[in-house]
Design a protein around this motif. Structure first.
Motif, PDB file in Angstrom:
ATOM      1  N   LEU A   1      46.074  28.470  22.040  1.00 37.39           N
ATOM      2  CA  LEU A   1      45.579  29.907  22.360  1.00 37.39           C
ATOM      3  C   LEU A   1      45.518  30.421  20.905  1.00 37.39           C
ATOM      4  O   LEU A   1      46.360  30.003  20.046  1.00 37.39           O
ATOM      5  CB  LEU A   1      46.513  30.608  23.342  1.00 37.39           C
ATOM      6  CG  LEU A   1      46.248  30.369  24.739  1.00 37.39           C
ATOM      7  CD1 LEU A   1      47.273  31.305  25.429  1.00 37.39           C
ATOM      8  CD2 LEU A   1      44.983  30.857  25.361  1.00 37.39           C
TER       9      LEU A   1
ATOM     10  N   GLY B   1      45.948  36.640  25.175  1.00 39.42           N
ATOM     11  CA  GLY B   1      46.917  35.981  26.063  1.00 39.42           C
ATOM     12  C   GLY B   1      46.418  35.129  27.326  1.00 39.42           C
ATOM     13  O   GLY B   1      45.056  35.626  27.726  1.00 39.42           O
TER      14      GLY B   1
ATOM     15  N   VAL C   1      51.499  35.407  27.649  1.00 33.96           N
ATOM     16  CA  VAL C   1      51.232  34.138  27.220  1.00 33.96           C
ATOM     17  C   VAL C   1      51.934  33.312  28.224  1.00 33.96           C
ATOM     18  O   VAL C   1      53.481  33.221  28.053  1.00 33.96           O
ATOM     19  CB  VAL C   1      51.327  33.648  25.655  1.00 33.96           C
ATOM     20  CG1 VAL C   1      51.193  32.041  25.585  1.00 33.96           C
ATOM     21  CG2 VAL C   1      50.502  34.248  24.866  1.00 33.96           C
TER      22      VAL C   1
END
Length: 123
Positions: A17, A8, A119
């Motif tokens: 990501l 994250g 995140v």
């Protein structure tokens, strides 16, 4: 089974990501695996899952076409590749292990949970 989520961080909208979830134990391949997320003030929601048999994958409607789940049984790891991230994707992401291949979209089907990884998507 112990699960450790990582990957994250802070990313701008439109970025990508990849989350990882490492599992302990020798029976990882027998578990279906899922990712869920929880935004502040909201309930935990299903993101994606992958079955233990044949690696069938399932995604939540809000991430379909943007997020991809995969697993590497040799590394005891499940991944969540997140592309085209949006501010609405900001949440704590949890990985979880399900001892069978039923109810993959539902929290109650999962027996083990990781600690979560944050995140944050900025606009």
């Amino acid at each position: 089974v112990q699960l450790q989520a990582s990957g994250g961080g802070l990313v701008q909208a439109g970025g990508s990501l990849r989350l990882s979830c490492a599992a302990s134990g020798r029976t990882f391949s027998r578990y279906s695996m899922g990712w869920f997320r929880q935004a502040p003030g909201k309930e935990r929601e299903f993101v994606a899952a992958i079955s233990s048999n044949y690696g069938f994958t399932f995604s939540g409607d809000s991430v379909k076409g943007r997020f991809t789940i995969s697993r590497d049984n040799a590394k005891n790891t499940v991944y969540l590749q997140m592309n085209s991230l949006e501010p609405e994707d900001t949440a704590v992401y949890y990985c979880a292990a399900n001892p069978n291949n039923n109810g993959l979209r539902y929290l109650r089907a999962y027996e083990y949970w990781g600690q979560g990884t944050l995140v944050t998507v900025s606009s």
